[in-house]
Every structure is written in C-alpha cells, then in structure tokens.
Enzyme design. Structure first.
Site, mmCIF file in Angstrom:
data_model
loop_
_atom_site.group_PDB
_atom_site.id
_atom_site.type_symbol
_atom_site.label_atom_id
_atom_site.label_comp_id
_atom_site.label_asym_id
_atom_site.label_seq_id
_atom_site.Cartn_x
_atom_site.Cartn_y
_atom_site.Cartn_z
ATOM 1 N N GLY A 208 0.781 -1.224 0.000
ATOM 2 C CA GLY A 208 0.000 0.000 0.000
ATOM 3 C C GLY A 208 0.812 1.273 0.000
ATOM 4 O O GLY A 208 0.268 2.361 -0.146
ATOM 5 N N HIS A 209 2.125 1.172 0.177
ATOM 6 C CA HIS A 209 2.949 2.378 0.215
ATOM 7 C C HIS A 209 3.567 2.600 -1.145
ATOM 8 O O HIS A 209 4.660 2.128 -1.440
ATOM 9 C CB HIS A 209 4.027 2.262 1.303
ATOM 10 C CG HIS A 209 4.582 3.588 1.717
ATOM 11 N ND1 HIS A 209 5.832 4.012 1.353
ATOM 12 C CD2 HIS A 209 4.040 4.592 2.454
ATOM 13 C CE1 HIS A 209 6.057 5.217 1.866
ATOM 14 N NE2 HIS A 209 4.982 5.592 2.525
ATOM 15 N N PHE A 210 2.833 3.288 -1.969
ATOM 16 C CA PHE A 210 3.185 3.578 -3.347
ATOM 17 C C PHE A 210 3.369 2.282 -4.152
ATOM 18 O O PHE A 210 4.484 1.958 -4.567
ATOM 19 C CB PHE A 210 4.441 4.442 -3.445
ATOM 20 C CG PHE A 210 4.433 5.656 -2.549
ATOM 21 C CD1 PHE A 210 3.284 6.414 -2.359
ATOM 22 C CD2 PHE A 210 5.580 6.047 -1.897
ATOM 23 C CE1 PHE A 210 3.282 7.525 -1.547
ATOM 24 C CE2 PHE A 210 5.596 7.165 -1.076
ATOM 25 C CZ PHE A 210 4.448 7.899 -0.902
ATOM 26 N N VAL B 131 8.323 2.259 -1.833
ATOM 27 C CA VAL B 131 9.297 2.966 -1.003
ATOM 28 C C VAL B 131 9.071 2.517 0.432
ATOM 29 O O VAL B 131 7.930 2.470 0.905
ATOM 30 C CB VAL B 131 9.113 4.502 -1.108
ATOM 31 C CG1 VAL B 131 10.035 5.234 -0.153
ATOM 32 C CG2 VAL B 131 9.337 4.979 -2.533
#
Length: 158
Positions: free
Chosen positions: A59-61, A66
């Site tokens: 879910g982080h980019f 990243v």
C-alpha cells in the site's frame, strides 16, 4: 527466553534468533535481520534487508515501492532497544518503548532490494530513558538520521 551475552563486551554477529531472544517483537514487526556488532549500553550496528514482499509495500506507493519512514524509525528504535536491553549482561526478553523521535531527517528513498545498515549510539541517559543518535544507510549513503529516545519501564517511570 534468555539472552546469553556478557555485560559491557563488544559482540559481533547476533543472529536473527539471538535478536528474537532479546526483543519481544515478532513477524511482521521484528525488523532487524541481524545485529552485526553491539557494545551493551553504548552502541550497535545492525542489518535490515529490505524485501519487496514486505507487507507495507502493498500500500505504500504500489507503483513505486518505497520503505515507509516510520518503518525505518521502528528498526532504529529496535536496535536502540538491543543496546539498552543488553546493558546489564544476560537478560530475559525486555519490552522497551519508543519514547520520542527528534530531528529525524530522510535523505534518500529506501527501495526493495536495498540493504539497510543501521547504527545506534547512546548519547545521554541510561536506565529509565536514554537518547540515541541513529542512522540508516544504503550503500554508504545516508537514508535517515537523527535522534530518538527509548524508555525502559523496568528502570523507573517511563
């Protein structure tokens, strides 16, 4: 579980299992793959291998993964906890809390496949609350650096 490290002696090459004996964290929150060197009560160097399969990358980019900064901060806090937990020598697994984050700066993104080299050096305090100068590097380049505090409730009020 009991850690079997002598007090105040530099030790190298703590395996993942030895780190598990010191910290209460478990998957997915145990972030240290190994502690390369530790001087109890003073400093330590550890390694975190960043894998693309770690759950935060979903879910982080997702289109350009990243490593979240909070994950780096947690890894640095865990390393600081190892330094503190081993201060008295052989000790049972300890719960040591992240008490504060000061002046952390993020200098470059950390990507899947990177190898983070983490350092923590005690700069103040001891026992109850201690402050650490911390850094995370990839290929010798600083990814994050700053100061954080940890609290050991077994040594008084946190």
């Amino acid at each position: 579980m009991t850690a079997t490290l002598p007090a105040k002696k530099v030790r190298t090459g703590l395996t993942h299992d030895e780190v598990r004996a010191i910290l209460p964290h478990r998957w997915p929150m145990l972030l240290l793959d190994r502690v390369d060197e530790v001087e109890p009560g003073k400093r330590a160097v550890a390694t975190k291998n960043v894998a693309g399969t770690e759950l935060w990358f979903q879910g982080h980019f997702p289109d350009q993964a990243v490593l979240p900064g909070v994950v780096m901060i947690e890894a640095l806090a865990q390393l600081s906890g190892v330094v503190s937990a081993l201060e008295g020598g052989a000790d049972e697994t300890k719960i040591i809390y992240l008490a504060g984050v000061r002046s952390i700066r993020f200098r470059r993104p950390v990507l899947p496949g990177d190898r983070l080299v983490l350092t923590a050096e005690r700069t103040a305090g001891g026992g109850g609350i201690s402050e650490y100068k911390v850094s995370a590097k990839v290929d010798g380049q600083v990814a994050a650096e700053g100061a954080l505090s940890i609290a050991d409730p077994a040594h008084g009020k946190a």
